[in-house]
Design a protein around this motif. Sequence first.
Motif, PDB file in Angstrom:
ATOM      1  N   ARG A 155       0.809  -1.447   0.013  1.00  0.00           N
ATOM      2  CA  ARG A 155      -0.060  -0.052   0.083  1.00  0.00           C
ATOM      3  C   ARG A 155       1.071   1.188  -0.044  1.00  0.00           C
ATOM      4  O   ARG A 155       1.536   1.625   0.864  1.00  0.00           O
ATOM      5  CB  ARG A 155      -0.856  -0.176   1.279  1.00  0.00           C
ATOM      6  N   GLY A 156       0.821   1.979  -1.153  1.00  0.00           N
ATOM      7  CA  GLY A 156       1.834   3.124  -1.316  1.00  0.00           C
ATOM      8  C   GLY A 156       0.868   4.442  -0.993  1.00  0.00           C
ATOM      9  O   GLY A 156       0.078   4.339  -0.507  1.00  0.00           O
ATOM     10  N   GLY A 157       1.653   5.575  -1.445  1.00  0.00           N
ATOM     11  CA  GLY A 157       1.238   6.839  -1.220  1.00  0.00           C
ATOM     12  C   GLY A 157       2.274   7.906  -0.479  1.00  0.00           C
ATOM     13  O   GLY A 157       3.664   7.243  -0.434  1.00  0.00           O
ATOM     14  N   THR A 158       2.063   9.060  -0.475  1.00  0.00           N
ATOM     15  CA  THR A 158       2.934  10.106  -0.216  1.00  0.00           C
ATOM     16  C   THR A 158       2.334  11.047   0.789  1.00  0.00           C
ATOM     17  O   THR A 158       1.229  11.393   0.804  1.00  0.00           O
ATOM     18  CB  THR A 158       3.335  10.801  -1.380  1.00  0.00           C
ATOM     19  N   THR A 159       3.234  11.893   1.620  1.00  0.00           N
ATOM     20  CA  THR A 159       3.007  12.923   2.268  1.00  0.00           C
ATOM     21  C   THR A 159       3.219  14.147   1.668  1.00  0.00           C
ATOM     22  O   THR A 159       2.700  15.228   2.029  1.00  0.00           O
ATOM     23  CB  THR A 159       3.207  12.940   3.802  1.00  0.00           C
ATOM     24  N   ARG A 160       4.122  14.095   0.767  1.00  0.00           N
ATOM     25  CA  ARG A 160       4.666  15.300  -0.034  1.00  0.00           C
ATOM     26  C   ARG A 160       4.455  15.359  -1.355  1.00  0.00           C
ATOM     27  O   ARG A 160       4.833  13.969  -2.021  1.00  0.00           O
ATOM     28  CB  ARG A 160       6.026  15.542   0.363  1.00  0.00           C
ATOM     29  N   ARG A 200      -3.619 -13.583   1.333  1.00  0.00           N
ATOM     30  CA  ARG A 200      -3.618 -12.075   1.222  1.00  0.00           C
ATOM     31  C   ARG A 200      -2.630 -11.526   2.183  1.00  0.00           C
ATOM     32  O   ARG A 200      -2.704 -11.979   3.280  1.00  0.00           O
ATOM     33  CB  ARG A 200      -4.988 -11.740   1.592  1.00  0.00           C
ATOM     34  N   ARG A 201      -1.956 -10.499   1.701  1.00  0.00           N
ATOM     35  CA  ARG A 201      -1.035  -9.651   2.631  1.00  0.00           C
ATOM     36  C   ARG A 201      -1.204  -8.122   2.539  1.00  0.00           C
ATOM     37  O   ARG A 201      -1.290  -7.701   1.238  1.00  0.00           O
ATOM     38  CB  ARG A 201       0.377 -10.329   2.411  1.00  0.00           C
ATOM     39  N   ILE A 202      -0.836  -7.590   3.435  1.00  0.00           N
ATOM     40  CA  ILE A 202      -0.593  -6.006   3.248  1.00  0.00           C
ATOM     41  C   ILE A 202       0.845  -5.617   3.887  1.00  0.00           C
ATOM     42  O   ILE A 202       1.348  -6.054   4.625  1.00  0.00           O
ATOM     43  CB  ILE A 202      -1.581  -5.280   4.272  1.00  0.00           C
ATOM     44  N   ALA A 203       1.266  -4.717   2.804  1.00  0.00           N
ATOM     45  CA  ALA A 203       2.813  -4.209   3.037  1.00  0.00           C
ATOM     46  C   ALA A 203       2.578  -2.691   3.306  1.00  0.00           C
ATOM     47  O   ALA A 203       1.622  -2.323   2.572  1.00  0.00           O
ATOM     48  CB  ALA A 203       3.851  -4.676   2.360  1.00  0.00           C
ATOM     49  N   LEU A 204       3.503  -1.935   3.916  1.00  0.00           N
ATOM     50  CA  LEU A 204       3.298  -0.869   3.908  1.00  0.00           C
ATOM     51  C   LEU A 204       4.463  -0.020   3.030  1.00  0.00           C
ATOM     52  O   LEU A 204       5.849  -0.460   3.099  1.00  0.00           O
ATOM     53  CB  LEU A 204       3.694   0.026   5.381  1.00  0.00           C
ATOM     54  N   ALA A 205       4.125   0.828   1.839  1.00  0.00           N
ATOM     55  CA  ALA A 205       4.735   0.846   0.680  1.00  0.00           C
ATOM     56  C   ALA A 205       4.946   2.600   0.382  1.00  0.00           C
ATOM     57  O   ALA A 205       4.327   2.701  -0.844  1.00  0.00           O
ATOM     58  CB  ALA A 205       4.616   0.130  -0.379  1.00  0.00           C
ATOM     59  N   PRO A 206       5.445   3.418   1.072  1.00  0.00           N
ATOM     60  CA  PRO A 206       5.504   4.792   0.508  1.00  0.00           C
ATOM     61  C   PRO A 206       6.266   4.846  -0.870  1.00  0.00           C
ATOM     62  O   PRO A 206       7.028   4.086  -1.308  1.00  0.00           O
ATOM     63  CB  PRO A 206       6.264   5.722   1.476  1.00  0.00           C
TER      64      PRO A 206
END
Length: 452
Positions: A155-160, A200-206
């Motif tokens: 699961r990606g994303g950005t704060t900037r 099914r898996r979730i990872a943290l991915a900025p």
Amino acid sequence: MSLLIQNTGGILTGLRGEASRCAGDIRIRDGRITEIGHLTPGSGEKVLNAKGGIATPGLISTHHHLFQSVLKAVPTAINKPLEPWLRLVPNTYWNRIDERALNVAARIGMVELLLSGCTTVADHHYLFADMYAYDPAAVLFEAAEDLGLRYVLARGGTTRARKFDTDDIIPAPTETLDVMMKRVEGLVGRYHQSGPNAKRRIALAPNTPTWGVTPDELREMAIAARSMGISLHSHLSETENYVRFCLETYGMRPLQFVAEHGWVGEDVWFAHLVHLDESELALMAQTGTGMAHCPQSNCRLGSGIAPAPALDALDGRVSLAVDGAASNEACDMGAEMHCAWMIHRAVHGADAVTAEDVMRWSTSAGAQILGLPDVGRVEIGAAADLVIHGLDAPRCAGLHDPLIAPVVSGATTARHVLMDGVPVVVDGAIPGLDLEALLAEAREVVGCLARA
């Protein structure tokens, strides 16, 4: 349920050294491999005739962007390197990806993966915009469930927001760190499974740890992910510009920077890692941090060649990945294996990497990096994620060592694919899939995206 696979032309196990090859039949009971050898069918046991095809573990792609399956060969970007390509493709089209487009893209990508023998995919999806009237995670997990793949949502994303060379694009979505973590925690509660052969898996991915979030946020993300029991993933050191930015901004190389903020370890893997120096290779190996090697995408974008064999020689963790189809124009794991086998030999010599090495990167090594130790190998007790690769195409004729055909012949046909012993590809087709209709829908989606 018991199933016996007979008449294989040999088995590439996905293991290291002498254990990389074996021969015989494979018995499966209740989704697990229970016997390997010269076996006789039991009473009432189902038999799958491999017809001389090569058996391997289900292939594992450790880094993908499935939404890009409807963004292939965008004319303005086809000959661009990474930075302008990012602006011209994902950052130009992201706001046009509606629910139908994502659904079609995911299914096109997953179908191609399955038909090339891939049973597990880690999808780095980073488009989670408040303007979307749908839940991207639900669309992606539903597609994987329907087609029978193991699916890891990184699961990606950005704060900037990232600054490009023009303001003539709609800025990609950003989130505050608190919002991102709450949403990730929600996904973990809904989807994440913790078993050694989880579906099914979730990872943290900025998106990028060096400019997509602040250094303090990067450290907080590592702490939060570990408290949730999930892995960490991102892109790193894909281009020389990436390295230069990190040196100029933080006074250190990218891997050194992320290590300072808790982003190394056996629960961390990075895509690309094209530009690593010797100290970074040593740190990767010492910490067990994983590499998702994407040779075709790196070739396509002119980024360079990752030092995968060098990391492997240090007993580091190397896996293989197709990356997004918008920077690859395909997501065929057989073609990816062939490229990985060829490209390092071109630079470092004919003995730089073996076919067995590439198969291991594509199976058991990828499974270990994703925290799925029960998959990715043909061995008694392992989950029965298996592929029978056909040898009946002209490219496979004349081979003195047919066993390595899935790597050296460049995309053999996946005749049969099983996941937990359940057939998901039969005689080269996906049961119940109207492929012609899906391809027609993909053409419609591409037309809509181009006109938007």
